[in-house]
Write a protein that holds these residues in place. Structure first.
Motif, PDB file in Angstrom:
ATOM      1  N   HIS A 284      94.936  22.522  35.759  1.00  0.00           N
ATOM      2  CA  HIS A 284      93.896  21.468  35.680  1.00  0.00           C
ATOM      3  C   HIS A 284      92.768  21.910  34.742  1.00  0.00           C
ATOM      4  O   HIS A 284      92.363  21.167  33.858  1.00  0.00           O
TER       5      HIS A 284
ATOM      6  N   TYR B 126      98.541  15.585  33.085  1.00  0.00           N
ATOM      7  CA  TYR B 126      97.292  16.374  33.152  1.00  0.00           C
ATOM      8  C   TYR B 126      96.285  15.855  32.117  1.00  0.00           C
ATOM      9  O   TYR B 126      95.092  15.705  32.387  1.00  0.00           O
TER      10      TYR B 126
ATOM     11  N   PRO C  24     100.151  22.144  30.122  1.00  0.00           N
ATOM     12  CA  PRO C  24      99.914  20.984  30.996  1.00  0.00           C
ATOM     13  C   PRO C  24     100.587  19.741  30.399  1.00  0.00           C
ATOM     14  O   PRO C  24     100.443  19.492  29.201  1.00  0.00           O
TER      15      PRO C  24
ATOM     16  N   SER D 171      93.722  21.932  31.155  1.00  0.00           N
ATOM     17  CA  SER D 171      93.953  20.619  30.511  1.00  0.00           C
ATOM     18  C   SER D 171      92.645  19.839  30.358  1.00  0.00           C
ATOM     19  O   SER D 171      92.653  18.688  29.955  1.00  0.00           O
TER      20      SER D 171
END
Ligand code: BV8
Length: 252
Positions: free
Chosen positions: A107, A83, A79, A110
């Motif tokens: 997502h 992120y 990421p 991270s």
């Protein structure tokens, strides 16, 4: 023209419930291609063959090979700083919910704490015959193509929402509740053309939320966004979150 972070902070700083709404542009700076625009996935691959149930049933091995190749690409990526900035931003507001169209899982990787994956997740599979709950399968190569269910021998399918397929009602409900209740929605890296997902930013606007957009170019969201920050997610998000930290830190 440089992104107007001052205006973005001014409209965001009073929020308590924030929705982060993302599309493929959020992962571009981590090395994952977008779907549309120059060099996009759908310019090189057939969505009809690779992202519809009909295409899967016609040639399940081909769809599994394509998704294995995408898994191999995603597995080696990290990421980007945008992120990480979003994960940091969660400490600035009482409630942050991430609603993503992306299936890469970046997502969660991270540090985002509450993620609704509207279009599924490339690291999950389910049995097409039993239509059961998906499970995590993080392999990037498979012993056979296509994959078969060990219980019933039916076809396993990627837990991805294909075109013409309904989104999971639970995800739609979770996203709708978060979007209807938010004070602000941060819309990042989406062309806003795929429905029903693309309807969420407008729903937030209609419910009175402020809309801040992050994209490299204008989109249909730009017509009604309170602020549009034009630049890459990797550059804009850390700068935006730093500006928010200064402002909110000042008031703390
Ligand atoms: C459903 C999984 C019905 C696949 C995906 C006509 C009109 C309206 C709707 C339709 C229609 N005909 C058909 C439909 C319905 C269809 C749809 O909306 N089609 C569109 C194309 C017209 N929708 C569906 O089929 C949905 N299901 O409607 O079911 C139904 C109802 C009842 C009963 C049965 C059925 C299902 C849609 C989900 C499809 N699956 N993905 C896979 O990944 O393998 S969609 C695909 O598009 C991805 O999920 C992707 O996320 C999504 C949206 O694209 P974006 O994320 O926005 O990405 P895109 O590349 O388009 O844009 C990137 C953006 O980033 C750009 O703006 C770019 O400027 C920006 N950017 C680039 N670089 C950066 C950046 N931004 C920041 N930083 C950067 N560095």
């Amino acid at each position: 023209m440089a992104p107007d972070y001052e205006r973005a902070v001014a409209v965001l700083k009073g929020a308590s419930k924030v929705v982060v709404f993302t599309g493929a542009g959020m992962s571009k700076d981590s090395g994952i291609d977008t779907f549309r625009g120059p060099g996009g996935i759908w310019e090189r691959f057939s969505a009809q063959d690779l992202a519809t149930y009909e295409g899967f049933i016609r040639d399940p091995a081909k769809v599994w090979m394509w998704n294995a190749a995408r898994r191999q690409q995603v597995a080696g990526l990290e990421p980007h700083d945008g992120y990480l900035a979003l994960a940091e931003m969660e400490g600035l507001f009482p409630e942050v919910v991430t609603v993503t169209q992306n299936i890469d899982g970046l997502h969660a990787r991270s540090g985002a704490s509450r993620v609704v994956e509207l279009h599924g997740n490339i690291w999950k599979v389910r049995c097409d015959a039993e239509n059961n709950e998906p499970w995590l399968d993080e392999r990037t190569e498979f012993p056979e193509y296509p994959l078969h269910c060990e219980d019933c021998g039916g076809l396993l399918r990627p837990h991805i929402v294909w075109f013409g397929e309904q989104l999971d009602r639970r995800d739609i409900l979770a996203a709708t509740m978060a979007v209807e209740e938010c004070d602000a929605i941060l819309v990042i890296g989406t062309s806003a053309v795929v429905y029903p997902a693309a309807g969420f930013p407008m729903l937030a606007k209609q419910k009175g939320a402020v809309v801040v957009e992050v994209n490299i170019e204008p989109t249909p969201i730009s017509d009604y966004a309170d602020v549009s920050l034009y630049g890459t997610a990797e550059e804009v998000l850390p700068a935006l979150v730093s500006a928010l930290e200064v402002e909110l830190g000042k008031e703390a």
